[in-house]
Design a protein around this motif. Structure first.
Motif, PDB file in Angstrom:
ATOM      1  N   TYR A   1     -18.170 -56.358 -50.921  1.00 35.14           N
ATOM      2  CA  TYR A   1     -16.984 -56.837 -50.208  1.00 35.14           C
ATOM      3  C   TYR A   1     -15.725 -56.109 -50.679  1.00 35.14           C
ATOM      4  N   THR A   2     -15.702 -55.707 -51.937  1.00 35.69           N
ATOM      5  CA  THR A   2     -14.541 -54.952 -52.422  1.00 35.69           C
ATOM      6  C   THR A   2     -14.425 -53.614 -51.702  1.00 35.69           C
ATOM      7  N   ILE A   3     -15.542 -52.912 -51.581  1.00 35.27           N
ATOM      8  CA  ILE A   3     -15.511 -51.606 -50.909  1.00 35.27           C
ATOM      9  C   ILE A   3     -15.214 -51.769 -49.426  1.00 35.27           C
ATOM     10  N   VAL A   4     -15.877 -52.738 -48.774  1.00 31.87           N
ATOM     11  CA  VAL A   4     -15.673 -52.948 -47.335  1.00 31.87           C
ATOM     12  C   VAL A   4     -14.231 -53.342 -47.044  1.00 31.87           C
ATOM     13  N   ASN A   5     -13.698 -54.284 -47.810  1.00 28.16           N
ATOM     14  CA  ASN A   5     -12.329 -54.732 -47.568  1.00 28.16           C
ATOM     15  C   ASN A   5     -11.307 -53.657 -47.916  1.00 28.16           C
ATOM     16  N   PHE A   6     -11.603 -52.849 -48.922  1.00 24.44           N
ATOM     17  CA  PHE A   6     -10.687 -51.762 -49.250  1.00 24.44           C
ATOM     18  C   PHE A   6     -10.590 -50.771 -48.092  1.00 24.44           C
ATOM     19  N   ILE A   7     -11.746 -50.403 -47.543  1.00 27.02           N
ATOM     20  CA  ILE A   7     -11.742 -49.476 -46.408  1.00 27.02           C
ATOM     21  C   ILE A   7     -11.033 -50.106 -45.207  1.00 27.02           C
ATOM     22  N   LYS A   8     -11.358 -51.376 -44.930  1.00 26.07           N
ATOM     23  CA  LYS A   8     -10.774 -52.051 -43.770  1.00 26.07           C
ATOM     24  C   LYS A   8      -9.260 -52.186 -43.905  1.00 26.07           C
ATOM     25  N   ASN A   9      -8.783 -52.625 -45.073  1.00 29.09           N
ATOM     26  CA  ASN A   9      -7.343 -52.784 -45.265  1.00 29.09           C
ATOM     27  C   ASN A   9      -6.615 -51.448 -45.238  1.00 29.09           C
ATOM     28  N   THR A  10      -7.255 -50.423 -45.779  1.00 28.25           N
ATOM     29  CA  THR A  10      -6.631 -49.098 -45.752  1.00 28.25           C
ATOM     30  C   THR A  10      -6.472 -48.584 -44.333  1.00 28.25           C
ATOM     31  N   VAL A  11      -7.526 -48.741 -43.523  1.00 27.23           N
ATOM     32  CA  VAL A  11      -7.469 -48.278 -42.134  1.00 27.23           C
ATOM     33  C   VAL A  11      -6.428 -49.060 -41.347  1.00 27.23           C
TER      34      VAL A  11
ATOM     35  N   GLU B   1     -10.102 -62.094 -43.598  1.00 24.63           N
ATOM     36  CA  GLU B   1     -10.520 -62.989 -44.674  1.00 24.63           C
ATOM     37  C   GLU B   1     -11.988 -62.826 -45.031  1.00 24.63           C
ATOM     38  N   ASN B   2     -12.704 -61.993 -44.300  1.00 25.92           N
ATOM     39  CA  ASN B   2     -14.140 -61.834 -44.549  1.00 25.92           C
ATOM     40  C   ASN B   2     -14.396 -61.349 -45.976  1.00 25.92           C
ATOM     41  N   GLY B   3     -15.196 -62.098 -46.709  1.00 33.28           N
ATOM     42  CA  GLY B   3     -15.537 -61.738 -48.084  1.00 33.28           C
ATOM     43  C   GLY B   3     -14.617 -62.309 -49.139  1.00 33.28           C
ATOM     44  N   MET B   4     -13.465 -62.840 -48.728  1.00 35.52           N
ATOM     45  CA  MET B   4     -12.521 -63.365 -49.707  1.00 35.52           C
ATOM     46  C   MET B   4     -13.083 -64.600 -50.432  1.00 35.52           C
ATOM     47  N   THR B   5     -13.796 -65.443 -49.687  1.00 31.73           N
ATOM     48  CA  THR B   5     -14.394 -66.631 -50.307  1.00 31.73           C
ATOM     49  C   THR B   5     -15.426 -66.235 -51.358  1.00 31.73           C
ATOM     50  N   TRP B   6     -16.207 -65.196 -51.043  1.00 34.01           N
ATOM     51  CA  TRP B   6     -17.211 -64.729 -52.011  1.00 34.01           C
ATOM     52  C   TRP B   6     -16.531 -64.229 -53.286  1.00 34.01           C
TER      53      TRP B   6
ATOM     54  N   PHE C   1      -6.467 -57.977 -52.432  1.00 29.61           N
ATOM     55  CA  PHE C   1      -6.658 -58.153 -50.997  1.00 29.61           C
ATOM     56  C   PHE C   1      -5.838 -59.314 -50.459  1.00 29.61           C
ATOM     57  N   ASN C   2      -5.639 -60.328 -51.278  1.00 25.45           N
ATOM     58  CA  ASN C   2      -4.815 -61.458 -50.847  1.00 25.45           C
ATOM     59  C   ASN C   2      -3.377 -61.009 -50.590  1.00 25.45           C
ATOM     60  N   ARG C   3      -2.866 -60.173 -51.449  1.00 24.08           N
ATOM     61  CA  ARG C   3      -1.515 -59.650 -51.258  1.00 24.08           C
ATOM     62  C   ARG C   3      -1.447 -58.733 -50.026  1.00 24.08           C
ATOM     63  N   ALA C   4      -2.443 -57.865 -49.875  1.00 26.01           N
ATOM     64  CA  ALA C   4      -2.469 -56.973 -48.711  1.00 26.01           C
ATOM     65  C   ALA C   4      -2.580 -57.765 -47.416  1.00 26.01           C
TER      66      ALA C   4
ATOM     67  N   ARG D   1      -1.484 -60.818 -46.846  1.00 29.85           N
ATOM     68  CA  ARG D   1      -0.205 -61.483 -46.561  1.00 29.85           C
ATOM     69  C   ARG D   1       0.762 -60.522 -45.870  1.00 29.85           C
ATOM     70  N   ASN D   2       0.785 -59.295 -46.314  1.00 29.45           N
ATOM     71  CA  ASN D   2       1.648 -58.301 -45.658  1.00 29.45           C
ATOM     72  C   ASN D   2       1.206 -58.053 -44.217  1.00 29.45           C
ATOM     73  N   THR D   3      -0.090 -58.003 -43.996  1.00 25.05           N
ATOM     74  CA  THR D   3      -0.600 -57.788 -42.638  1.00 25.05           C
ATOM     75  C   THR D   3      -0.311 -58.999 -41.754  1.00 25.05           C
ATOM     76  N   TYR D   4      -0.440 -60.212 -42.313  1.00 25.96           N
ATOM     77  CA  TYR D   4      -0.130 -61.412 -41.533  1.00 25.96           C
ATOM     78  C   TYR D   4       1.332 -61.411 -41.085  1.00 25.96           C
ATOM     79  N   ALA D   5       2.201 -60.978 -41.962  1.00 23.97           N
ATOM     80  CA  ALA D   5       3.622 -60.913 -41.606  1.00 23.97           C
ATOM     81  C   ALA D   5       3.845 -59.932 -40.451  1.00 23.97           C
ATOM     82  N   LYS D   6       3.130 -58.815 -40.468  1.00 25.12           N
ATOM     83  CA  LYS D   6       3.233 -57.856 -39.363  1.00 25.12           C
ATOM     84  C   LYS D   6       2.657 -58.436 -38.081  1.00 25.12           C
ATOM     85  N   PHE D   7       1.569 -59.211 -38.195  1.00 29.52           N
ATOM     86  CA  PHE D   7       1.015 -59.888 -37.025  1.00 29.52           C
ATOM     87  C   PHE D   7       2.054 -60.800 -36.386  1.00 29.52           C
ATOM     88  N   ASP D   8       2.718 -61.603 -37.205  1.00 23.05           N
ATOM     89  CA  ASP D   8       3.702 -62.552 -36.682  1.00 23.05           C
ATOM     90  C   ASP D   8       4.866 -61.834 -36.009  1.00 23.05           C
TER      91      ASP D   8
END
Length: 264
Positions: A66-76, A158-163, A229-232, A234-241
């Protein structure tokens, strides 16, 4: 007198050498390799250790996945966000802007939010004079579509954050369980053999402590990844809003707040 002292030293030397050899052997038995060898040679006696070990391996594998997947996803998402939003607003024709959003990859969230908003506005316009328009005006209908789109895209991030959170919170205690059980087994062996020397104690206790170290090794990267990822997110959520508010203004009134002239 001198002869007696020399005889005493000579007699004590083998004992000292033997003690040193026992201590060295005890230290060699404190490694992970020796623990794994014992677990493999007698798996029935180490059933709890095997369960703890396999749980930590699964936790570690899942955390790094999940670290690798979320890193790639957040970066893209982060790299494309500004370009996608800017291109949408800078496109002079609304149809061309929507077409640009349709060409974006399936995992690009901002384009999906814009498309849902455009589809909601078009759907409401097609049903003018119907019960739908009487129940919800254009602004309310678009707002509901935007809320659903933002919630859906936020949930994907949020995928993988619970894990990661679960592993970071529980892995040290799973490792501690292995340590406690290992020390318990070591004490039983010591009681059964009646030997409490350093070579009898250090090996089993040292091997048991390896499980705690393994648990920390699994938990620390998971906690660091979760916080990053939680910090990243939050920044994306702000852009969504921000993007959703601008889309609402545009599709509900025909222009963004502060735009002169209005985009057509």
């Amino acid at each position: 007198m001198l002869q007696d002292i020399l005889l005493t030293v000579a007699a004590a030397a083998p004992a000292a050498v033997g003690g040193a050899a026992n201590n060295a052997e005890a230290l060699n038995q404190m490694g992970f390799a020796h623990l794994f060898k014992e677990m493999t040679s007698a798996p029935g006696e180490f059933i709890v250790s095997w369960v703890v070990f396999l749980m930590l391996v699964v936790m570690s594998f899942g955390s790094w996945w999940y670290t690798i997947v979320n890193f790639i996803k957040n970066t893209v998402v982060s790299n494309r966000a500004d370009a996608v939003v800017r291109t949408f607003w800078e496109t002079p024709n609304a149809q061309d802007a929507i077409r640009f959003m349709e060409e974006q990859p399936a995992n690009e969230p901002f384009s999906k939010i814009a498309l849902d908003c455009a589809q909601a506005a078009a759907h409401h316009q097609r049903h003018e004079g119907s019960r739908l328009v009487d129940a919800l005006n254009r602004s309310e209908f678009i707002d509901r579509a935007l809320r659903q789109a933002v919630t859906r895209e936020s949930a994907k991030l949020e995928n993988g954050m619970t894990w990661l959170a679960t592993v970071g919170a529980t892995a040290p205690f799973v490792g501690l369980l292995g340590t406690v059980w290992g020390i318990y087994g070591a004490l039983i062996k010591i009681g059964a053999t009646g030997q409490a020397s350093i070579d009898a104690v250090a090996g089993p206790v040292g091997e048991a402590l390896i499980m705690t170290a393994f648990g920390l090794f699994v938990a620390i990267p998971a906690v660091l990844a979760y916080n990053a990822f939680n910090r990243a997110n939050r920044n994306t959520y702000a852009k969504f809003d921000t993007f959703a508010h601008d889309l609402h203004d545009f599709f509900a009134t025909g222009s963004r707040v502060g735009d002169v002239p209005a985009k057509r």
